[in-house]
Design a protein around this motif. Structure first.
Motif, PDB file in Angstrom:
ATOM      1  N   ALA B  98       0.916  -1.325   0.091  1.00 52.88           N
ATOM      2  CA  ALA B  98       0.029  -0.072  -0.017  1.00 52.88           C
ATOM      3  C   ALA B  98       0.858   1.174   0.025  1.00 52.88           C
ATOM      4  O   ALA B  98       0.699   2.193  -0.630  1.00 52.88           O
ATOM      5  N   ALA B 101       2.432   1.989  -3.397  1.00 50.24           N
ATOM      6  CA  ALA B 101       1.570   2.385  -4.448  1.00 50.24           C
ATOM      7  C   ALA B 101       1.284   3.824  -4.399  1.00 50.24           C
ATOM      8  O   ALA B 101       1.359   4.580  -5.270  1.00 50.24           O
ATOM      9  N   ILE B 102       1.012   4.338  -2.995  1.00 51.89           N
ATOM     10  CA  ILE B 102       0.952   5.675  -3.031  1.00 51.89           C
ATOM     11  C   ILE B 102       2.151   6.567  -3.236  1.00 51.89           C
ATOM     12  O   ILE B 102       2.101   7.675  -3.803  1.00 51.89           O
ATOM     13  N   GLN B 104       4.604   5.928  -5.234  1.00 48.99           N
ATOM     14  CA  GLN B 104       4.783   5.779  -6.439  1.00 48.99           C
ATOM     15  C   GLN B 104       3.982   7.020  -7.193  1.00 48.99           C
ATOM     16  O   GLN B 104       4.704   7.751  -8.023  1.00 48.99           O
ATOM     17  N   VAL B 105       2.795   7.106  -6.566  1.00 52.47           N
ATOM     18  CA  VAL B 105       1.877   8.415  -7.204  1.00 52.47           C
ATOM     19  C   VAL B 105       2.629   9.558  -6.718  1.00 52.47           C
ATOM     20  O   VAL B 105       2.574  10.597  -7.758  1.00 52.47           O
ATOM     21  N   GLY B 106       2.973   9.720  -5.462  1.00 52.48           N
ATOM     22  CA  GLY B 106       3.825  10.881  -5.028  1.00 52.48           C
ATOM     23  C   GLY B 106       5.037  11.264  -5.702  1.00 52.48           C
ATOM     24  O   GLY B 106       5.315  12.605  -6.071  1.00 52.48           O
ATOM     25  N   HIS B 112      -3.045  11.172 -16.225  1.00 53.60           N
ATOM     26  CA  HIS B 112      -4.460  10.856 -16.401  1.00 53.60           C
ATOM     27  C   HIS B 112      -5.349  11.710 -15.211  1.00 53.60           C
ATOM     28  O   HIS B 112      -6.463  11.908 -15.770  1.00 53.60           O
ATOM     29  N   ALA B 113      -4.882  11.728 -14.140  1.00 47.90           N
ATOM     30  CA  ALA B 113      -5.985  11.872 -13.015  1.00 47.90           C
ATOM     31  C   ALA B 113      -5.546  13.644 -12.902  1.00 47.90           C
ATOM     32  O   ALA B 113      -6.351  14.099 -12.011  1.00 47.90           O
ATOM     33  N   TRP B 115      -2.771  14.746 -11.327  1.00 42.33           N
ATOM     34  CA  TRP B 115      -2.249  14.799  -9.999  1.00 42.33           C
ATOM     35  C   TRP B 115      -0.682  15.186 -10.245  1.00 42.33           C
ATOM     36  O   TRP B 115      -0.089  14.556 -11.110  1.00 42.33           O
ATOM     37  N   VAL B 118       4.904  15.308  -6.217  1.00 43.43           N
ATOM     38  CA  VAL B 118       5.067  16.289  -4.823  1.00 43.43           C
ATOM     39  C   VAL B 118       6.466  16.093  -4.598  1.00 43.43           C
ATOM     40  O   VAL B 118       7.096  17.102  -3.775  1.00 43.43           O
TER      41      VAL B 118
END
Lengths: 199, 155
Positions: B98, B101-102, B104-106, B112-113, B115, B118
């Motif tokens: 978990a 996953a977060i 990697q987005v950061g 696509h979203a 975002w 950071v």
């Protein structure tokens, strides 16, 4: 006379013991296979297209088509792969239970089944939790990082993703029970060189 | 052979405790702030539920490992230890998954979203989180080896 009775009791007991557990284990594996396969399919076919009007030039509106696919998010890709591997594992185990009862490798059949079950449980749990937190991020956004939620725009995508997540968590709980049962089968294996009755 | 297995397993459990403690410490002490266009932009680990879950999961697994080291000198619970080891492995795999996953987005953002990443604005936070995630991953791998050792001990 007493020794003969004891031998008969031991043979009768050890041949009676796995039978009720065998059908329970098979049913649980079938349910887990259906749950993980459903999660894979629902998330794999998860796609939503939305057409938005971006600007108006004169009288003709310019439309932009945006899609939300599961491939855009690595967590969902991992989710699909993990559940796919788990359903393949369950299928192979069901086939092995039904057709290949005699297959064995140096007496390690039960140990291999237990280890593979444990690996699959860890895999499913990783995939399900990564997708769950990613879905929570998509639903609520993150005000501190200025990330907007996307579920109000792509409602069907979020609904299908939620359904796949629920199926995967059900599969995880079933796989956990199956793994515990496989380990218990390994622990109470009757030893061939003891003459005492197996408790 | 059982003695060597038990000693090896206890050494691995100590390593796992060290890894979880490192992960928790680095994650909890990670905070940073940056000034972007007159606005102060702070990040802490508690702003993300995935990182909170990571800290809680590592704490539970680390606490269980300490208890199992203390109980391994009694050999009464050796059958329960296998099942509890499996639960701890699943918990560690779940928390690191978990958090990764977060994170990697950061780090990469999501075009696509809409975002934005950071890590460009708060590099200190990202570095500490990276160390915590590496330690958590090491703890998960070590725990899988511990599980195999426990299974071998009861075979």
């Amino acid at each position: 006379m007493a020794l003969q009775n004891e031998d008969k009791l031991e043979v009768g007991y050890s041949s009676l013991q796995p039978k009720p557990k065998k059908w329970v284990l098979l049913m649980l594996r079938l349910l887990a296979f259906f749950a993980t396969a459903a999660a894979t399919v629902v998330m794999g076919l998860n796609k939503e297209t939305k057409t938005l009007v971006v600007a108006t030039v004169g009288t003709t509106p310019i439309k932009a088509t945006l899609t939300a696919k599961f491939q855009h998010t690595p967590a969902f890709v991992f989710f699909v792969i993990a559940n796919g591997l788990a359903s393949i594992h369950n299928l192979v185990m069901i086939m092995g239970d039904l057709c290949g009862q005699k297959l064995d490798y140096k007496g390690l059949r039960l140990a291999m089944i237990a280890i593979l079950d444990m690996m699959t449980v860890a895999l499913i749990s990783g995939g399900a939790s990564a997708a769950a937190f990613m879905a929570e991020l998509g639903k609520n956004g993150n005000s501190h990082a200025r990330w907007n939620s996307i579920c109000d725009k792509y409602k069907t995508f979020c609904d299908h993703g939620g359904g796949a997540l629920i199926a995967s968590f059900a599969g995880l709980i079933l796989m956990l029970i199956i793994s515990v049962m496989s380990i218990i089968k390994l622990l109470i294996k009757p030893k061939p060189d003891s003459t005492t009755v197996v408790p | 052979m059982a003695k060597i297995n038990k000693i090896f397993s206890n050494i691995l459990r100590l390593l796992a405790v060290a890894a979880t403690v490192v992960a928790i410490v680095f994650m909890v002490t990670s905070h940073d702030s940056a000034q972007v266009l007159n606005l102060t932009f702070t990040v802490k680990y508690s702003y993300t539920p995935a990182f909170k879950f990571f800290v809680i999961g590592e704490a539970i697994a680390g606490g269980y490992t300490v208890i199992s080291i203390l109980l391994s000198f009694k050999t009464l619970f050796w059958r329960l230890i296998v099942i509890l080891d499996m639960v701890a492995t699943v918990l560690l795999a779940s928390s690191i998954s978990a958090a990764l996953a977060i994170a990697q987005v950061g780090k990469k953002g999501s075009t696509h979203a809409g975002w934005l990443p950071v890590c460009g604005q708060v590099p200190h936070f990202c570095d500490q989180v990276t160390v915590a995630l590496l330690a958590g991953f090491a703890a998960a791998v070590i725990y899988f080896v511990i599980l195999l050792c426990s299974l071998y001990a009861v075979l």
